[in-house]
Design an enzyme around this catalytic site. Sequence first.
Site, short mmCIF file in Angstrom:
data_model
loop_
_atom_site.label_atom_id
_atom_site.label_comp_id
_atom_site.label_asym_id
_atom_site.label_seq_id
_atom_site.Cartn_x
_atom_site.Cartn_y
_atom_site.Cartn_z
N SER A 2 4.52 -4.59 -20.32
CA SER A 2 5.82 -4.44 -19.65
C SER A 2 5.65 -4.74 -18.17
CB SER A 2 6.32 -3.00 -19.85
OG SER A 2 5.30 -2.09 -19.51
N CYS A 3 6.05 -5.93 -17.76
CA CYS A 3 5.75 -6.44 -16.43
C CYS A 3 7.02 -6.85 -15.70
CB CYS A 3 4.81 -7.65 -16.54
SG CYS A 3 3.38 -7.37 -17.62
#
Length: 381
Positions: A2-3
Amino acid sequence: MSCTTVLVGKNASNDHSTMIARTDDGHFDVKKLIVVEPKQQPKKYQSVLSHLTIELPDDPIRYTACPSVDKKEGIWAATGINEANVGMTATETITSNPRVLSADPMVEYQKAEKRGEKDVPGGIGEEDLVVLVLPYIAREGVLRLASLLERYGTYESNGIAFNDENEVWWMETIGGHHWMARRVPDDVCVVNPNQFGMDAFDLADAFGAQKEHLCSKDLREFIAENDLDLNQNGAFNPRDVFGSHTDMDHIYNTPRAWFMGRYLTPDSHRWDGEGAEYTPESDRLPWALVPDRKVAVEDVKYLLSAHYQGTPFNPYSNQDTGKRGMYRSIGINRTGVTSICQIRSGVPEAVRGVEWICFGSTTFDALLPVYANVPKMLYRP
Protein backbone atom coordinates in the site's frame (compact mmCIF):
# COMPACT_ATOMS: atom_id res chain seq x y z
CA MET A 1 2.09 -2.99 -1.01
CA SER A 2 0.00 0.00 0.00
CA CYS A 3 2.02 2.91 -1.36
CA THR A 4 1.71 6.47 -2.68
CA THR A 5 3.29 7.75 -5.91
CA VAL A 6 4.20 11.26 -7.13
CA LEU A 7 5.52 11.93 -10.65
CA VAL A 8 6.96 15.26 -11.82
CA GLY A 9 7.52 16.26 -15.45
CA LYS A 10 10.63 18.23 -16.38
CA ASN A 11 8.80 21.53 -16.94
CA ALA A 12 6.92 21.19 -13.65
CA SER A 13 10.12 20.98 -11.59
CA ASN A 14 12.24 23.88 -10.43
CA ASP A 15 15.45 22.60 -12.08
CA HIS A 16 14.01 20.88 -15.19
CA SER A 17 14.67 17.44 -13.74
CA THR A 18 12.20 14.59 -13.92
CA MET A 19 11.19 12.85 -10.69
CA ILE A 20 9.43 9.61 -9.89
CA ALA A 21 8.77 9.08 -6.19
CA ARG A 22 7.03 6.49 -4.03
CA THR A 23 6.58 5.37 -0.47
CA ASP A 24 7.06 1.61 -0.14
CA ASP A 25 4.51 0.78 2.54
CA GLY A 26 4.29 -2.84 3.53
CA HIS A 27 4.62 -4.39 6.95
CA PHE A 28 7.71 -2.31 7.69
CA ASP A 29 10.12 -4.45 5.73
CA VAL A 30 13.70 -3.52 6.63
CA LYS A 31 15.35 -2.28 3.42
CA LYS A 32 18.86 -1.44 2.27
CA LEU A 33 20.40 0.52 -0.61
CA ILE A 34 22.81 -1.41 -2.83
CA VAL A 35 24.53 -1.30 -6.21
CA VAL A 36 24.19 -4.40 -8.40
CA GLU A 37 27.06 -4.90 -10.85
CA PRO A 38 26.44 -6.87 -14.07
CA LYS A 39 28.34 -9.90 -12.75
CA GLN A 40 26.02 -9.98 -9.71
CA GLN A 41 22.84 -10.04 -11.80
CA PRO A 42 21.45 -13.59 -12.08
CA LYS A 43 21.24 -15.32 -15.46
CA LYS A 44 18.20 -17.25 -14.27
CA TYR A 45 15.71 -15.53 -11.99
CA GLN A 46 13.66 -17.49 -9.46
CA SER A 47 10.61 -15.84 -7.92
CA VAL A 48 9.95 -16.83 -4.32
CA LEU A 49 6.23 -16.06 -4.08
CA SER A 50 5.08 -17.32 -7.47
CA HIS A 51 7.71 -20.06 -7.96
CA LEU A 52 8.37 -18.80 -11.49
CA THR A 53 11.71 -19.25 -13.27
CA ILE A 54 12.71 -16.72 -15.95
CA GLU A 55 15.79 -16.77 -18.17
CA LEU A 56 17.33 -13.29 -18.25
CA PRO A 57 19.32 -11.54 -21.01
CA ASP A 58 23.11 -11.80 -20.80
CA ASP A 59 23.80 -8.06 -21.15
CA PRO A 60 22.71 -6.37 -17.90
CA ILE A 61 24.02 -2.98 -16.82
CA ARG A 62 24.77 -1.67 -13.33
CA TYR A 63 21.83 -0.43 -11.26
CA THR A 64 20.90 0.56 -7.73
CA ALA A 65 18.18 -1.18 -5.76
CA CYS A 66 16.48 -1.10 -2.35
CA PRO A 67 15.89 -4.79 -1.60
CA SER A 68 14.55 -6.26 1.61
CA VAL A 69 17.24 -7.29 4.09
CA ASP A 70 15.35 -10.50 4.85
CA LYS A 71 14.93 -12.31 1.52
CA LYS A 72 12.62 -15.07 2.73
CA GLU A 73 9.81 -13.63 0.54
CA GLY A 74 12.06 -12.51 -2.30
CA ILE A 75 14.20 -9.55 -3.31
CA TRP A 76 11.59 -6.75 -3.51
CA ALA A 77 14.12 -4.36 -5.08
CA ALA A 78 11.56 -1.52 -5.01
CA THR A 79 13.37 1.27 -6.85
CA GLY A 80 16.59 2.22 -8.56
CA ILE A 81 18.51 4.09 -11.25
CA ASN A 82 20.70 2.29 -13.77
CA GLU A 83 23.99 3.42 -15.31
CA ALA A 84 22.12 4.72 -18.39
CA ASN A 85 20.42 7.20 -16.02
CA VAL A 86 17.01 5.56 -16.24
CA GLY A 87 14.95 5.38 -13.06
CA MET A 88 12.26 2.89 -12.11
CA THR A 89 9.94 2.48 -9.14
CA ALA A 90 7.85 -0.64 -8.78
CA THR A 91 5.29 -0.84 -7.71
CA GLU A 92 2.23 1.14 -6.72
CA THR A 93 -0.39 -1.47 -5.89
CA ILE A 94 -3.55 -0.35 -7.66
CA THR A 95 -7.16 -1.51 -7.87
CA SER A 96 -9.21 -3.21 -10.51
CA ASN A 97 -12.83 -4.33 -10.71
CA PRO A 98 -14.60 -7.70 -10.91
CA ARG A 99 -15.48 -7.26 -14.59
CA VAL A 100 -11.81 -6.98 -15.58
CA LEU A 101 -10.70 -9.81 -13.33
CA SER A 102 -13.35 -12.16 -14.66
CA ALA A 103 -12.23 -11.40 -18.23
CA ASP A 104 -8.49 -11.66 -17.54
CA PRO A 105 -7.85 -13.35 -14.15
CA MET A 106 -4.67 -12.88 -12.17
CA VAL A 107 -2.01 -15.55 -12.70
CA GLU A 108 -1.82 -17.09 -9.22
CA TYR A 109 0.63 -19.73 -8.02
CA GLN A 110 -1.17 -23.08 -7.65
CA LYS A 111 0.37 -25.69 -5.40
CA ALA A 112 -0.16 -29.29 -6.45
CA GLU A 113 -2.98 -30.94 -4.53
CA LYS A 114 -2.17 -34.54 -5.31
CA ARG A 115 0.95 -36.67 -5.43
CA GLY A 116 2.31 -36.86 -8.94
CA GLU A 117 0.91 -33.47 -9.94
CA LYS A 118 3.15 -30.47 -10.50
CA ASP A 119 2.88 -27.01 -9.02
CA VAL A 120 1.72 -24.34 -11.47
CA PRO A 121 3.89 -21.19 -11.26
CA GLY A 122 2.23 -17.82 -10.90
CA GLY A 123 3.02 -14.64 -12.79
CA ILE A 124 5.37 -11.80 -11.94
CA GLY A 125 4.75 -9.16 -9.28
CA GLU A 126 6.25 -6.48 -7.09
CA GLU A 127 8.79 -8.92 -5.71
CA ASP A 128 10.33 -9.26 -9.18
CA LEU A 129 9.82 -6.25 -11.43
CA VAL A 130 12.87 -4.06 -10.82
CA VAL A 131 15.31 -6.97 -11.14
CA LEU A 132 13.61 -8.20 -14.33
CA VAL A 133 13.53 -4.81 -16.06
CA LEU A 134 15.89 -2.08 -14.81
CA PRO A 135 19.25 -3.77 -15.71
CA TYR A 136 18.23 -4.11 -19.37
CA ILE A 137 16.74 -0.77 -20.42
CA ALA A 138 17.99 2.52 -21.80
CA ARG A 139 14.55 4.05 -22.35
CA GLU A 140 12.13 1.32 -23.29
CA GLY A 141 11.21 0.08 -19.83
CA VAL A 142 7.51 -0.04 -20.67
CA LEU A 143 8.12 -2.32 -23.65
CA ARG A 144 10.40 -4.67 -21.72
CA LEU A 145 7.90 -5.03 -18.90
CA ALA A 146 5.00 -5.36 -21.36
CA SER A 147 6.66 -8.35 -23.00
CA LEU A 148 7.07 -10.02 -19.59
CA LEU A 149 3.46 -9.33 -18.62
CA GLU A 150 2.14 -10.73 -21.89
CA ARG A 151 4.26 -13.88 -21.58
CA TYR A 152 4.07 -14.66 -17.85
CA GLY A 153 1.15 -12.59 -16.57
CA THR A 154 0.93 -11.03 -13.12
CA TYR A 155 -0.73 -12.04 -9.86
CA GLU A 156 -1.55 -8.48 -8.76
CA SER A 157 -2.55 -5.03 -10.07
CA ASN A 158 0.39 -2.67 -10.33
CA GLY A 159 1.43 0.84 -11.36
CA ILE A 160 5.05 1.28 -12.46
CA ALA A 161 6.96 4.49 -13.23
CA PHE A 162 10.03 5.06 -15.42
CA ASN A 163 12.03 8.23 -16.06
CA ASP A 164 15.07 9.57 -17.84
CA GLU A 165 16.24 13.18 -18.13
CA ASN A 166 13.46 14.07 -20.57
CA GLU A 167 10.49 11.80 -19.98
CA VAL A 168 8.34 10.16 -17.33
CA TRP A 169 6.18 7.16 -18.21
CA TRP A 170 3.45 5.60 -16.09
CA MET A 171 2.29 2.03 -16.72
CA GLU A 172 -0.71 0.26 -15.19
CA THR A 173 -1.53 -3.43 -15.42
CA ILE A 174 -5.03 -4.56 -16.34
CA GLY A 175 -6.04 -8.00 -15.12
CA GLY A 176 -3.53 -10.80 -15.54
CA HIS A 177 -1.96 -9.95 -18.90
CA HIS A 178 -3.11 -6.56 -20.19
CA TRP A 179 -1.58 -3.12 -19.66
CA MET A 180 -1.54 0.51 -20.72
CA ALA A 181 1.10 3.23 -20.40
CA ARG A 182 1.15 6.97 -20.84
CA ARG A 183 3.91 9.55 -21.13
CA VAL A 184 3.42 12.08 -18.36
CA PRO A 185 3.13 15.58 -19.89
CA ASP A 186 6.20 17.70 -19.14
CA ASP A 187 4.27 20.44 -17.32
CA VAL A 188 2.31 18.31 -14.85
CA CYS A 189 2.57 16.42 -11.60
CA VAL A 190 0.81 13.09 -11.18
CA VAL A 191 -0.58 11.95 -7.83
CA ASN A 192 -1.46 8.28 -7.49
CA PRO A 193 -2.60 6.44 -4.36
CA ASN A 194 -3.56 2.75 -4.43
CA GLN A 195 -6.08 3.07 -7.25
CA PHE A 196 -6.10 2.68 -10.99
CA GLY A 197 -5.00 6.20 -11.81
CA MET A 198 -5.21 7.25 -15.46
CA ASP A 199 -8.36 9.26 -16.18
CA ALA A 200 -7.61 9.97 -19.85
CA PHE A 201 -5.96 7.97 -22.62
CA ASP A 202 -5.62 8.46 -26.38
CA LEU A 203 -6.40 5.11 -28.00
CA ALA A 204 -5.84 6.59 -31.45
CA ASP A 205 -2.24 7.42 -30.54
CA ALA A 206 -1.73 4.04 -28.84
CA PHE A 207 -2.83 2.24 -32.01
CA GLY A 208 -1.17 4.76 -34.30
CA ALA A 209 1.96 6.85 -33.84
CA GLN A 210 2.49 5.71 -30.23
CA LYS A 211 4.10 9.01 -29.28
CA GLU A 212 2.66 9.32 -25.79
CA HIS A 213 0.38 6.29 -25.32
CA LEU A 214 1.05 2.55 -25.43
CA CYS A 215 -1.13 -0.45 -24.59
CA SER A 216 -1.78 -4.13 -25.20
CA LYS A 217 -2.24 -4.90 -28.88
CA ASP A 218 -5.69 -6.36 -28.27
CA LEU A 219 -6.94 -3.81 -25.73
CA ARG A 220 -9.79 -2.53 -27.92
CA GLU A 221 -11.06 -6.06 -28.54
CA PHE A 222 -10.61 -6.93 -24.86
CA ILE A 223 -12.82 -4.00 -23.84
CA ALA A 224 -15.49 -4.67 -26.47
CA GLU A 225 -15.69 -8.45 -26.11
CA ASN A 226 -16.07 -8.26 -22.34
CA ASP A 227 -18.46 -5.28 -22.18
CA LEU A 228 -16.04 -3.29 -20.01
CA ASP A 229 -16.75 0.20 -21.36
CA LEU A 230 -18.81 2.22 -18.87
CA ASN A 231 -18.07 5.57 -20.49
CA GLN A 232 -20.74 7.88 -21.83
CA ASN A 233 -20.91 10.11 -24.92
CA GLY A 234 -17.84 8.69 -26.62
CA ALA A 235 -15.36 9.73 -23.93
CA PHE A 236 -12.74 7.21 -22.79
CA ASN A 237 -11.82 7.29 -19.12
CA PRO A 238 -9.71 4.20 -18.33
CA ARG A 239 -10.32 4.65 -14.60
CA ASP A 240 -14.03 3.98 -15.20
CA VAL A 241 -13.29 1.00 -17.44
CA PHE A 242 -10.56 -0.75 -15.46
CA GLY A 243 -10.53 0.83 -12.00
CA SER A 244 -12.64 0.82 -8.86
CA HIS A 245 -15.15 3.15 -7.22
CA THR A 246 -15.72 1.60 -3.82
CA ASP A 247 -16.55 2.88 -0.35
CA MET A 248 -13.09 1.75 0.77
CA ASP A 249 -11.50 3.98 -1.91
CA HIS A 250 -13.16 6.97 -0.22
CA ILE A 251 -11.41 6.16 3.05
CA TYR A 252 -8.13 4.72 1.86
CA ASN A 253 -7.30 6.25 -1.54
CA THR A 254 -9.11 9.36 -2.72
CA PRO A 255 -8.30 11.44 0.40
CA ARG A 256 -4.59 11.08 -0.32
CA ALA A 257 -5.01 12.30 -3.89
CA TRP A 258 -7.16 15.16 -2.59
CA PHE A 259 -4.50 16.34 -0.14
CA MET A 260 -1.74 16.21 -2.75
CA GLY A 261 -3.83 18.05 -5.34
CA ARG A 262 -4.78 20.63 -2.71
CA TYR A 263 -1.09 21.28 -2.00
CA LEU A 264 -0.05 21.51 -5.66
CA THR A 265 -2.90 23.72 -6.90
CA PRO A 266 -4.24 25.81 -4.00
CA ASP A 267 -5.19 28.65 -6.35
CA SER A 268 -6.26 26.86 -9.52
CA HIS A 269 -8.90 24.71 -7.86
CA ARG A 270 -11.13 24.93 -4.83
CA TRP A 271 -10.53 22.06 -2.45
CA ASP A 272 -12.30 23.13 0.76
CA GLY A 273 -15.63 24.46 1.98
CA GLU A 274 -18.92 24.96 0.21
CA GLY A 275 -18.65 24.87 -3.54
CA ALA A 276 -15.41 22.86 -3.48
CA GLU A 277 -14.59 21.30 -6.84
CA TYR A 278 -13.10 18.28 -5.13
CA THR A 279 -13.50 16.68 -1.70
CA PRO A 280 -11.55 13.87 -0.03
CA GLU A 281 -14.14 11.40 -1.27
CA SER A 282 -14.48 12.59 -4.87
CA ASP A 283 -14.28 9.91 -7.55
CA ARG A 284 -13.26 12.46 -10.20
CA LEU A 285 -10.03 13.71 -8.65
CA PRO A 286 -7.59 14.51 -11.48
CA TRP A 287 -4.70 12.15 -12.04
CA ALA A 288 -2.45 14.93 -13.44
CA LEU A 289 -2.29 18.59 -12.43
CA VAL A 290 -0.31 21.59 -13.62
CA PRO A 291 1.12 22.89 -10.31
CA ASP A 292 0.58 26.52 -9.36
CA ARG A 293 4.33 26.87 -8.82
CA LYS A 294 7.38 24.83 -9.76
CA VAL A 295 7.94 21.70 -7.68
CA ALA A 296 11.20 20.94 -5.87
CA VAL A 297 12.46 17.80 -4.14
CA GLU A 298 11.36 19.18 -0.77
CA ASP A 299 7.80 19.51 -2.08
CA VAL A 300 7.75 15.84 -3.06
CA LYS A 301 9.13 14.94 0.37
CA TYR A 302 6.40 17.03 2.02
CA LEU A 303 3.68 15.28 0.02
CA LEU A 304 5.01 11.82 0.82
CA SER A 305 5.22 12.74 4.52
CA ALA A 306 1.71 14.19 4.65
CA HIS A 307 -0.88 13.37 7.30
CA TYR A 308 -3.60 15.91 6.44
CA GLN A 309 -1.89 18.67 8.39
CA GLY A 310 -3.88 21.90 8.18
CA THR A 311 -7.14 20.00 7.82
CA PRO A 312 -9.65 18.52 10.31
CA PHE A 313 -8.41 15.03 9.37
CA ASN A 314 -4.90 15.31 10.89
CA PRO A 315 -4.49 12.28 13.21
CA TYR A 316 -1.77 14.09 15.19
CA SER A 317 -3.87 17.17 15.94
CA ASN A 318 -4.49 18.06 19.58
CA GLN A 319 -7.92 19.38 18.65
CA ASP A 320 -10.91 17.07 18.66
CA THR A 321 -12.42 17.95 15.29
CA GLY A 322 -14.68 14.91 15.13
CA LYS A 323 -12.89 13.98 11.88
CA ARG A 324 -9.40 13.27 13.19
CA GLY A 325 -7.90 10.13 11.70
CA MET A 326 -10.83 9.48 9.35
CA TYR A 327 -8.61 8.86 6.36
CA ARG A 328 -5.47 6.85 5.60
CA SER A 329 -2.44 9.17 5.79
CA ILE A 330 0.33 9.24 3.18
CA GLY A 331 3.14 9.21 5.74
CA ILE A 332 2.61 6.16 7.94
CA ASN A 333 4.63 4.10 10.40
CA ARG A 334 4.97 0.97 8.27
CA THR A 335 6.95 2.55 5.42
CA GLY A 336 10.07 0.56 4.61
CA VAL A 337 11.67 3.02 2.20
CA THR A 338 10.71 6.19 0.34
CA SER A 339 12.61 7.09 -2.80
CA ILE A 340 12.77 9.93 -5.29
CA CYS A 341 14.54 9.01 -8.52
CA GLN A 342 15.63 12.37 -9.88
CA ILE A 343 17.21 12.52 -13.35
CA ARG A 344 18.72 15.93 -14.07
CA SER A 345 19.56 17.59 -17.38
CA GLY A 346 22.43 19.93 -18.18
CA VAL A 347 24.90 18.08 -15.94
CA PRO A 348 27.53 15.39 -16.70
CA GLU A 349 26.18 11.86 -17.12
CA ALA A 350 28.16 10.66 -14.11
CA VAL A 351 26.10 12.83 -11.76
CA ARG A 352 22.83 13.00 -13.70
CA GLY A 353 20.92 10.53 -11.54
CA VAL A 354 20.31 11.35 -7.88
CA GLU A 355 18.43 8.92 -5.69
CA TRP A 356 16.86 10.45 -2.59
CA ILE A 357 16.33 7.75 0.03
CA CYS A 358 14.46 7.74 3.33
CA PHE A 359 14.28 4.58 5.42
CA GLY A 360 11.34 4.22 7.79
CA SER A 361 8.47 6.62 8.35
CA THR A 362 8.82 9.58 5.99
CA THR A 363 6.90 11.84 8.36
CA PHE A 364 9.59 11.60 11.02
CA ASP A 365 12.71 11.13 8.93
CA ALA A 366 14.91 12.89 6.36
CA LEU A 367 15.90 12.21 2.76
CA LEU A 368 19.47 11.17 1.95
CA PRO A 369 20.67 12.22 -1.54
CA VAL A 370 22.92 9.64 -3.22
CA TYR A 371 24.59 9.72 -6.63
CA ALA A 372 23.36 6.61 -8.39
CA ASN A 373 26.08 6.10 -11.00
CA VAL A 374 28.63 4.58 -8.61
CA PRO A 375 30.20 1.10 -8.31
CA LYS A 376 29.28 0.58 -4.65
CA MET A 377 27.60 2.11 -1.62
CA LEU A 378 29.84 2.67 1.39
CA TYR A 379 28.47 2.90 4.91
CA ARG A 380 30.76 4.30 7.58
CA PRO A 381 29.74 4.19 11.28
